[in-house]
Design an enzyme around this catalytic site. Sequence first.
Site, short mmCIF file in Angstrom:
data_model
loop_
_atom_site.label_atom_id
_atom_site.label_comp_id
_atom_site.label_asym_id
_atom_site.label_seq_id
_atom_site.Cartn_x
_atom_site.Cartn_y
_atom_site.Cartn_z
N ASP A 13 5.54 -19.16 28.13
CA ASP A 13 4.76 -18.18 28.88
C ASP A 13 5.60 -17.00 29.35
O ASP A 13 5.37 -16.45 30.41
CB ASP A 13 4.07 -18.85 30.09
CG ASP A 13 3.34 -20.11 29.70
OD1 ASP A 13 2.58 -20.05 28.74
OD2 ASP A 13 3.56 -21.16 30.35
N LYS A 16 5.41 -13.64 25.42
CA LYS A 16 5.70 -13.46 23.99
C LYS A 16 4.57 -12.71 23.30
O LYS A 16 4.82 -11.95 22.38
CB LYS A 16 5.85 -14.83 23.30
CG LYS A 16 7.18 -15.49 23.50
CD LYS A 16 7.39 -16.63 22.54
CE LYS A 16 6.59 -17.87 22.83
NZ LYS A 16 6.87 -18.59 24.07
N GLY A 40 -0.47 -20.73 23.56
CA GLY A 40 -1.64 -19.88 23.77
C GLY A 40 -1.22 -18.52 24.24
O GLY A 40 -0.35 -18.41 25.08
N HIS A 41 -1.76 -17.50 23.64
CA HIS A 41 -1.57 -16.19 24.25
C HIS A 41 -2.76 -15.27 24.02
O HIS A 41 -3.59 -15.49 23.15
CB HIS A 41 -0.24 -15.54 23.84
CG HIS A 41 0.03 -15.55 22.39
ND1 HIS A 41 1.09 -16.22 21.85
CD2 HIS A 41 -0.64 -14.98 21.38
CE1 HIS A 41 1.06 -16.04 20.54
NE2 HIS A 41 0.05 -15.30 20.24
N GLN A 223 6.20 -22.13 22.60
CA GLN A 223 6.95 -22.78 23.69
C GLN A 223 8.30 -22.07 23.89
O GLN A 223 8.37 -20.87 23.68
CB GLN A 223 7.12 -24.28 23.46
CG GLN A 223 5.82 -25.07 23.55
CD GLN A 223 5.04 -25.09 22.25
OE1 GLN A 223 5.60 -25.33 21.20
NE2 GLN A 223 3.75 -24.85 22.29
P1 IMP Z 1 2.79 -30.90 24.94
O1 IMP Z 1 3.44 -29.85 24.10
O2 IMP Z 1 1.29 -30.74 25.05
O3 IMP Z 1 3.20 -32.30 24.55
O4 IMP Z 1 3.33 -30.71 26.44
C1 IMP Z 1 4.66 -30.99 26.82
C2 IMP Z 1 5.17 -29.99 27.86
O5 IMP Z 1 5.29 -28.71 27.27
C3 IMP Z 1 4.23 -29.82 29.06
O6 IMP Z 1 5.04 -29.58 30.22
C4 IMP Z 1 3.45 -28.57 28.73
O7 IMP Z 1 2.98 -27.92 29.89
C5 IMP Z 1 4.53 -27.77 28.03
N1 IMP Z 1 3.98 -26.78 27.08
C6 IMP Z 1 3.51 -27.01 25.84
N2 IMP Z 1 3.14 -25.85 25.26
C7 IMP Z 1 3.40 -24.87 26.14
C8 IMP Z 1 3.28 -23.45 26.09
O8 IMP Z 1 2.84 -22.83 25.10
N3 IMP Z 1 3.68 -22.77 27.21
C9 IMP Z 1 4.21 -23.42 28.29
N4 IMP Z 1 4.35 -24.74 28.37
C10 IMP Z 1 3.95 -25.46 27.30
#
Ligand code: IMP
Length: 429
Positions: A13, A16, A40-41, A223
């Site tokens: 976040d 990007k 997500g953006h 991420q």
């Molecule tokens: P997962 O990717 O759904 O398994 O989540 C694992 C961790 O990564 C959690 O803390 C989510 O909040 C974080 N996370 C996953 N994708 C994003 C993203 O695009 N932005 C910020 N945090 C993310």
Amino acid sequence: MSNVTVIGTQWGDEGKGKIVDWLASRADIVVRFQGGHNAGHTLVVGDQVYKLSLLPSGLVRGKIGVIGNGVVVDPKALMTEIDRVTAQGLVVTPETLWIAENAPLILPVHGALDRAREAARGEHKIGTTGRGIGPAYEDKVARRAIRICDLAEPETLNWKLDELLLHHNTLLAGLGAETFTKGQLKDFLTEITPRLLPFSCQVWDRLDEARRAGRRILFEGAQAVMLDVDHGTYPYVTSSNTVAAVAASGSGVSPSSVGFVLGIAKAYTTRVGEGPFPTELHDQTGRTLGERGHEFGTVTGRPRRCGWFDAVLIRRAVRVGGVSGIALTKLDVLDGLDEISICVGYELDGKKIETFPSAPGAQARVKPVYETMPGWKETTAGARSWAELPAQAIKYVRRIEELIEAPVTLLSTSPERDDTILMRDPFED
Ligand code: IMP
């Protein structure tokens, strides 16, 4: 002329979307290489607001979008997203969207297992997006994933589903969650196959052709380094590698194709989900940053935790991520603060340490050591040149560069695409 790879340097976040959109307008092809619809953006183009999770941003700019083999693909989520952007006027066809036929699928069992495990973890929950990302990557390395190319072979699907269900139903039943039948998964796959298969191809081959033809490729990371499964705050991380090296293996190109690595960093820090966050602010300043920065998760809507800029973590992200230059975003959110702090080191159990520890207990006990500087009263929002920035804001940026040992090559001063100060064009590097 170089390719460009964009990665996040904090916990995601970092803004990007805007930077990738700006770079996408100058690229021919935009490639996603890891993650899934946990990312997500929001892209604002004219009066249209596009919410993207799995589709590469380049599609919005009429460029070819690629979903590489390193991505885990939820076919239902993908189709919903395609339908949404098509209704907004974008053209998404097998000519404009190439999906790696060797990409693993996220099936309903994965989301169910993700959520059941999170519920069972109690106070040690990771705070996942609940979208099945972790279980889908586990299946990939355990060699039981259903990949897109399997959809064309009913006999392969048949035995692979047996193996998959044996594993998942055992776990789901053990966790007291609902199990799945083979018929349910078959129906799911039968419904999506005719729409998904036409997009699938040998992405590595097409990208190699594109490289030979001298086309500009933008690799779009999702991420961020602190969520990397190896280099992040494990176990509070996502299940993929997020560093730039993965742009190559996650799409099937040579490591030399990665090009200029642009690391995105917010001028302060945020995090969604659980896990250590040394500079987190629980006071009014933290709330002010959250309100001014509109810090709510794009995917889950959760409020983001906010804190000061952590130069130690970003220096590490620069080193392990192979970052060539930084795009610093949301500087304007700091406008008007009396003082601004930067984390320049840590203290652990009364001792000074210079790098972030790896064990979860130590990560949680780490205390930041701050350097504090005066803020600025003027607004930086909308600035498009250094000359428009207050002297104190320039000092802040320069201090960050020293501490993270990387140049700030791009500065973003508002959500507007053109409110950007460019020091160096990454494609021309
Ligand atoms: P997962 O990717 O759904 O398994 O989540 C694992 C961790 O990564 C959690 O803390 C989510 O909040 C974080 N996370 C996953 N994708 C994003 C993203 O695009 N932005 C910020 N945090 C993310």
